[in-house]
Design a protein around this motif. Structure first.
Motif, PDB file in Angstrom:
ATOM      1  N   SER A 810      16.802   1.089  16.082  1.00 30.47           N
ATOM      2  CA  SER A 810      17.161   0.252  17.225  1.00 30.47           C
ATOM      3  C   SER A 810      16.806   1.028  18.482  1.00 30.47           C
ATOM      4  O   SER A 810      17.402   2.076  18.759  1.00 30.47           O
ATOM      5  CB  SER A 810      18.655  -0.081  17.215  1.00 30.47           C
ATOM      6  N   SER A 811      15.817   0.526  19.235  1.00 31.62           N
ATOM      7  CA  SER A 811      15.324   1.231  20.415  1.00 31.62           C
ATOM      8  C   SER A 811      15.208   0.247  21.572  1.00 31.62           C
ATOM      9  O   SER A 811      14.414  -0.689  21.514  1.00 31.62           O
ATOM     10  CB  SER A 811      13.965   1.859  20.112  1.00 31.62           C
ATOM     11  N   TRP A 812      16.031   0.470  22.601  1.00 26.66           N
ATOM     12  CA  TRP A 812      15.982  -0.441  23.752  1.00 26.66           C
ATOM     13  C   TRP A 812      15.573   0.306  25.016  1.00 26.66           C
ATOM     14  O   TRP A 812      15.791   1.517  25.128  1.00 26.66           O
ATOM     15  CB  TRP A 812      17.321  -1.153  23.967  1.00 26.66           C
ATOM     16  N   LYS A 813      14.982  -0.438  25.936  1.00 34.87           N
ATOM     17  CA  LYS A 813      14.682   0.137  27.246  1.00 34.87           C
ATOM     18  C   LYS A 813      14.706  -0.963  28.299  1.00 34.87           C
ATOM     19  O   LYS A 813      14.452  -2.139  28.023  1.00 34.87           O
ATOM     20  CB  LYS A 813      13.328   0.835  27.248  1.00 34.87           C
ATOM     21  N   MET A 820      14.372  -6.458  29.630  1.00 30.47           N
ATOM     22  CA  MET A 820      14.754  -5.569  28.534  1.00 30.47           C
ATOM     23  C   MET A 820      13.753  -5.711  27.399  1.00 30.47           C
ATOM     24  O   MET A 820      13.171  -6.779  27.176  1.00 30.47           O
ATOM     25  CB  MET A 820      16.149  -5.954  27.991  1.00 30.47           C
ATOM     26  N   GLU A 821      13.590  -4.614  26.669  1.00 33.37           N
ATOM     27  CA  GLU A 821      12.830  -4.631  25.433  1.00 33.37           C
ATOM     28  C   GLU A 821      13.669  -3.977  24.338  1.00 33.37           C
ATOM     29  O   GLU A 821      14.374  -2.997  24.589  1.00 33.37           O
ATOM     30  CB  GLU A 821      11.503  -3.880  25.577  1.00 33.37           C
ATOM     31  N   LEU A 822      13.607  -4.548  23.157  1.00 30.26           N
ATOM     32  CA  LEU A 822      14.337  -4.003  22.013  1.00 30.26           C
ATOM     33  C   LEU A 822      13.413  -4.000  20.806  1.00 30.26           C
ATOM     34  O   LEU A 822      12.944  -5.054  20.360  1.00 30.26           O
ATOM     35  CB  LEU A 822      15.585  -4.840  21.709  1.00 30.26           C
ATOM     36  N   GLU A 823      13.153  -2.796  20.272  1.00 28.14           N
ATOM     37  CA  GLU A 823      12.381  -2.672  19.045  1.00 28.14           C
ATOM     38  C   GLU A 823      13.337  -2.378  17.897  1.00 28.14           C
ATOM     39  O   GLU A 823      14.208  -1.512  18.008  1.00 28.14           O
ATOM     40  CB  GLU A 823      11.345  -1.560  19.168  1.00 28.14           C
ATOM     41  N   VAL A 824      13.152  -3.120  16.813  1.00 27.41           N
ATOM     42  CA  VAL A 824      14.074  -3.040  15.697  1.00 27.41           C
ATOM     43  C   VAL A 824      13.293  -2.928  14.399  1.00 27.41           C
ATOM     44  O   VAL A 824      12.275  -3.610  14.214  1.00 27.41           O
ATOM     45  CB  VAL A 824      14.981  -4.291  15.633  1.00 27.41           C
ATOM     46  N   SER A 825      13.765  -2.064  13.504  1.00 26.12           N
ATOM     47  CA  SER A 825      13.233  -1.994  12.140  1.00 26.12           C
ATOM     48  C   SER A 825      14.373  -2.250  11.166  1.00 26.12           C
ATOM     49  O   SER A 825      15.429  -1.612  11.248  1.00 26.12           O
ATOM     50  CB  SER A 825      12.621  -0.617  11.849  1.00 26.12           C
ATOM     51  N   ILE A 826      14.140  -3.194  10.248  1.00 29.17           N
ATOM     52  CA  ILE A 826      15.133  -3.574   9.251  1.00 29.17           C
ATOM     53  C   ILE A 826      14.503  -3.354   7.878  1.00 29.17           C
ATOM     54  O   ILE A 826      13.416  -3.863   7.602  1.00 29.17           O
ATOM     55  CB  ILE A 826      15.542  -5.059   9.413  1.00 29.17           C
ATOM     56  N   PRO A 827      15.142  -2.591   6.993  1.00 26.27           N
ATOM     57  CA  PRO A 827      14.522  -2.276   5.702  1.00 26.27           C
ATOM     58  C   PRO A 827      14.516  -3.476   4.753  1.00 26.27           C
ATOM     59  O   PRO A 827      15.346  -4.383   4.874  1.00 26.27           O
ATOM     60  CB  PRO A 827      15.406  -1.152   5.160  1.00 26.27           C
ATOM     61  N   PRO A 828      13.582  -3.487   3.793  1.00 26.40           N
ATOM     62  CA  PRO A 828      13.553  -4.567   2.803  1.00 26.40           C
ATOM     63  C   PRO A 828      14.863  -4.674   2.030  1.00 26.40           C
ATOM     64  O   PRO A 828      15.604  -3.698   1.884  1.00 26.40           O
ATOM     65  CB  PRO A 828      12.403  -4.146   1.880  1.00 26.40           C
ATOM     66  N   ASN A 829      15.106  -5.881   1.547  1.00 28.86           N
ATOM     67  CA  ASN A 829      16.293  -6.194   0.743  1.00 28.86           C
ATOM     68  C   ASN A 829      17.577  -6.188   1.555  1.00 28.86           C
ATOM     69  O   ASN A 829      18.663  -6.037   1.011  1.00 28.86           O
ATOM     70  CB  ASN A 829      16.420  -5.250  -0.459  1.00 28.86           C
ATOM     71  N   THR A 830      17.449  -6.299   2.889  1.00 33.83           N
ATOM     72  CA  THR A 830      18.615  -6.448   3.761  1.00 33.83           C
ATOM     73  C   THR A 830      18.331  -7.560   4.767  1.00 33.83           C
ATOM     74  O   THR A 830      17.199  -8.013   4.911  1.00 33.83           O
ATOM     75  CB  THR A 830      18.914  -5.156   4.544  1.00 33.83           C
ATOM     76  N   THR A 831      19.381  -7.975   5.428  1.00 30.57           N
ATOM     77  CA  THR A 831      19.254  -8.887   6.558  1.00 30.57           C
ATOM     78  C   THR A 831      19.988  -8.286   7.742  1.00 30.57           C
ATOM     79  O   THR A 831      20.776  -7.343   7.579  1.00 30.57           O
ATOM     80  CB  THR A 831      19.846 -10.278   6.253  1.00 30.57           C
TER      81      THR A 831
END
Length: 880
Positions: A810-813, A820-831
């Motif tokens: 979770s990276s915001w600036k 605002m900008e928000l970069e998000v990474s969510i791993p497989p097999n999750t929501t």
């Protein structure tokens, strides 16, 4: 593309020597597509890496479970390696193919298999010299496999044919020795040779019989060191042979003349016996060992990750103090020891003293380590350069005073060796403020220094004990930084072992204090809080199952203590330890101790109720739910006036009432308002101690006062987190003003500069600033919350967390255009549920695309706090 990666058994990568009868395996999925979920898995277990001799197969299982999968029906046997691999299918029917194989290996599962005897030196020996033990044996053919299973009373280090066995330190670790004693397993196949071989060991006092606690107490568990070991040989022709510790071993003194965890080591290099653990060494002058009485019933396999050398630190400065002493600055308050090189004539001595800080004049300062000597004494053998490092002691230090080294000291001859439990790193946090980044650094180094086999309070003075209060306060922060599940599984089992018959929990685990029956609120609550937190962060139901009786016993203990079974208003409590609103000459803050005790009574009961529900204990869940309601009613009657005012007017009182959900309606509003009033009175400085501080910023940001939480974070004068940073701290201090503005010290007798409890602010940095959290209903980050809370003072922040499912980011600036900008990474097999603070749904773009056209975005909702999205796995970039 779909892959199954990072297979683990009981959290570990290819563990050897475990004694888990029903092991669980976990894996991660890797995919370059979004919204990938597992729909089916298959697990295969075999005798061999080629999987030609299968011993168990799950078949295709329709399930999205990829964490802690139990291999039902597999009956494991002792000393056997099991190879396993996993295949997964996604919701579209795409297969990963088989993963790379992994394995686990069982240790000795049946205590009847132990043939070794406990052996040591003569019982009447008064010497502090660490003993050497050795035995020669013949290898009569090619070796297919060789394993050593070893433990000790005290500490041990093994050698085989002149080479150290393994890379673990402080084995067998510190457990509740009367109930639990760990056995380590070593693969020594490659260290054996055909013909004559020698196995050797060095023993140290350690926690078992060395000095421990204060008042020169020692021999707390026993007064004799002992070694216990079995070497199992399997020859290529199928023969098996066992070499054991028994009366055929011999013993002699080592060059280690004294070794104590608190006091350091004395080493006389003139007494070295070259090749003493090699064939051909003449041991005719050595003595016979003696049998030592010790039951094998307490033996268990290694549970947590071992202590290892983790990193090295080079000194940054050579200092000549005003007193004329030679001091080296490592630049980092660390835990471990110093490796050094020296040259001189035989019999000359050098000493190394360790300290955390210099005093206000710049002189070496050791008053705060109390009676712990933290001294390494080395006697030279003479001739060439000699390099030494200790083995059975550790120090907490940044500065090193050199005695006897002469004037020509070279910094390159000294290296700090950092040791701690070898936990996998899982989290990182950084932001636009360099002081907050240093704070994060200090929090992590506080963990490194104090997670050395048990969660200690401090690593330098004559204490270093597993204080329960410190552990429960910091555990959620620790779970962001490292994989602490094995570490706290082991420690929680020790807690249950040392719990009193009436359910009380000692102040420290393992229990080594004299007042065993004393239990304090917020300290004993570790019995409930720690297992629940491990479940929450790792989805581990088994720790709840294992600790459930202990958790119940603790709540039952509290229930039997008070004058009213729904209040805890009796007994000793540490209260809001080191609260700044305390009376003069006391360490206990002003918050009423009965108030704190009853608040934690309610909190532990609520967690026990949740644990019962998770485990399917429906009746228990109902009963504890009712108990919780009664406690809240009693709490309200006792501490809340009819007009809704809390009768305890401190910051900590308002914080606990709000954090634990004990207040509703008018009382909740008044507590919220009162907390702000108290903060304004203190010019937005905290007065909280150990109990209130971990929750303070959470309460503020969760109750509409995010700006106040950020104000507290950014304060740089005393008392504040950044005050320590401005004073040069590289770890977290025990006291807010451990070093005062004028450079003087808070006190001599209790002033640790590596004390992680106040580092619990790290939980807020990850969970609120970066916004990474897990849903209690889908624990272990199966369902993820990304809820960043940007505030005044930061232009960007980023948190990364490697979970059981994979990496979350979770990276915001804040942009120059006011967006605002928000970069998000969510791993497989999750929501994940993602909250975009202050956003309007019409203005949000994902990678430049409108939300309604973005792949992986399942739903969108406009709320008064911004836009809330539900997404599947993948990398996303939102802007608004």
């Amino acid at each position: 593309m779909l892959e199954v990666i990072e297979l683990r058994c009981e959290y570990k990568n290819n563990p050897v020597g475990i004694d888990v009868i029903n092991p669980r395996i976990s894996w991660k999925l890797k995919s370059d597509q979004r919204s990938i979920k597992q729909s089916v898995y298959e697990i295969e277990v075999a005798d061999d890496q080629s999987f030609e001799n299968g011993v168990w197969n799950s078949g295709k299982v329709i399930s999205d479970q990829s964490v802690h999968v139990e291999l039902d029906g597999l009956n494991v046997v002792s000393r056997k390696r099991y190879h396993y691999r996993v295949k997964g299918w996604n919701q579209n029917g795409d297969s990963s193919g088989w993963s790379e194989p992994a394995y686990w290996e069982t240790g000795i599962l049946d205590k009847k298999e132990w043939q070794a005897q406990w052996i040591g030196t003569a019982q009447n020996s008064e010497s502090e010299q660490c003993p050497l033990l050795r035995k020669g044996f013949e290898v009569t053919g090619g070796i297919k496999q060789a394993r050593i299973y070893a433990s000790a009373l005290g500490l041990y280090e093994l050698e085989l044919n002149g080479t150290r066995v393994g890379d673990s330190y402080f084995t067998p670790g510190w457990t509740s020795y009367k109930h639990r004693l760990q056995v380590q397993t070593y693969d020594v196949t490659e260290q054996l040779i055909r013909g004559e071989n020698v196995i050797g060991a060095t023993l140290g006092n350690g926690w078992y019989k060395g000095y421990l606690t204060w008042g020169d107490r020692r021999n707390l568990y026993g007064d004799r060191q002992a070694l216990f070991a079995q070497l199992h040989l399997i020859y290529e022709d199928g023969r098996e042979e066992i070499i054991i510790t028994d009366g055929s071993w011999k013993t002699a003194g080592s060059p280690v003349l004294m070794s104590e965890i608190y006091h350091g080591e004395t080493y006389d290099a003139r007494l070295e016996l070259p090749a003493w653990s090699c064939a051909g060494f003449d041991d005719s002058g050595w003595q016979a060992v003696e049998a030592v009485s010790q039951s094998n019933d307490v033996l268990i396999a290694q549970e947590n990750d071992p202590v290892k050398k983790i990193e090295e630190i080079k000194p940054i400065e050579l200092i000549k103090t005003p007193k004329g002493e030679t001091v080296i600055d490592l630049g980092q308050n660390m835990v471990g020891w110093l490796r050094f090189t020296v040259q001189g004539v035989a019999g000359s001595e050098v000493e190394i003293h360790h300290a955390e800080v210099l005093d206000q004049e710049g002189n070496f300062y050791t008053d705060n380590i109390r009676s712990a000597k933290q001294t390494i004494r080395y006697i030279l053998k003479g001739g060439d350069k000699e390099t030494y490092e200790p083995r059975f002691t550790f120090q907490g230090f940044r500065y090193v005073r050199l005695v006897g080294f002469g004037e020509a000291v070279r910094l390159e001859d000294f290296t700090g060796i950092v040791l701690h439990t070898d936990m996998a790193s899982t989290g990182e946090f950084e932001c636009s403020d360099p002081l907050v980044n240093q704070l994060q650094h200090n929090i992590e180094w506080g963990l490194k220094g104090n997670f050395l086999d048990v969660p200690t309070d401090c690593p330098q003075r004559d204490e270093r004990l597993g204080w329960t209060g410190d552990a429960q306060m910091f555990i959620r922060t620790a779970a962001y930084l490292k994989n602490i599940a094995p570490f706290f599984t082991k420690w929680s089992r020790d807690l249950a072992a040392d719990q009193t018959e009436n359910g009380g929990v000692p102040f420290v685990i393992p229990q080594v204090l004299s007042d065993k029956d004393h239990s304090s609120a917020a300290w004993g609550d570790a019995a409930v809080i720690c297992p629940w937190t491990i479940y929450l962060c790792y989805g581990d139901k088994r720790i709840l199952e294992e600790q459930y009786d202990s958790m119940q016993a603790w709540v039952g203990y509290i229930r039997s203590q008070g004058d009213n079974e729904y209040l805890w208003n009796t007994g000793f409590h540490f209260g809001d330890w080191l609260g700044l609103d305390s009376k003069p000459d006391t360490y206990i803050g002003a918050t009423d101790r009965d108030y704190i005790a009853t608040a934690f009574y309610a909190y532990s009961t609520s967690l026990l109720q949740k644990s019962a529900a998770v485990l399917g204990k429906t009746e228990d869940a109902l009963n504890y739910g009712e108990l919780y309601e009664r406690i809240v009613e009693a709490f309200t009657e006792e501490f809340v006036t009819p007009s809704g005012r809390l009768s305890v007017p401190t910051q900590t009182a308002q914080v606990l009432g709000l954090m634990f959900g004990l207040l509703e309606g008018k009382a909740k509003k008044r507590a919220n308002d009162k907390l702000m009033e108290l903060l304004e009175e203190s010019k937005f400085h905290l007065t909280t101690g150990f109990v209130g501080t971990p929750y303070l910023n959470h309460v503020l940001s969760d109750n509409g006062h995010l700006d106040a939480a950020y104000k507290l974070l950014f304060q740089q004068d005393y008392p504040s987190w950044l005050y320590q940073v401005t004073k040069g701290a590289t770890t977290i201090w025990e006291h807010w003003d451990g070093i005062k503005e004028d450079g003087s010290f808070w006190s001599k007798d209790m002033n640790s500069f590596n004390h992680y409890a106040y580092g619990a602010i790290g939980d807020w940095l990850y969970r609120s600033v970066a916004g990474i959290d897990t849903d209690e209903q889908a624990a272990g980050y199966k369902r993820i919350f990304i809820r960043p809370q940007p505030g005044e003072g930061l232009t960007w922040a980023e948190g990364r967390l490697d979970t059981m499912y994979g990496k979350i980011r979770s990276s915001w600036k804040k942009t120059e255009q006011g967006g605002m900008e928000l970069e998000v990474s969510i791993p497989p097999n999750t929501t994940a549920e993602i909250q975009l603070p202050g956003a309007g749904s019409d203005s949000v773009k994902e990678s430049g695309i409108a939300l309604n056209k973005a792949t992986g975005v399942d739903s969108t909702e406009q709320t008064d706090k911004g836009v809330v999205l539900t997404v599947g796995s993948g990398d996303y970039k939102f802007s608004w």
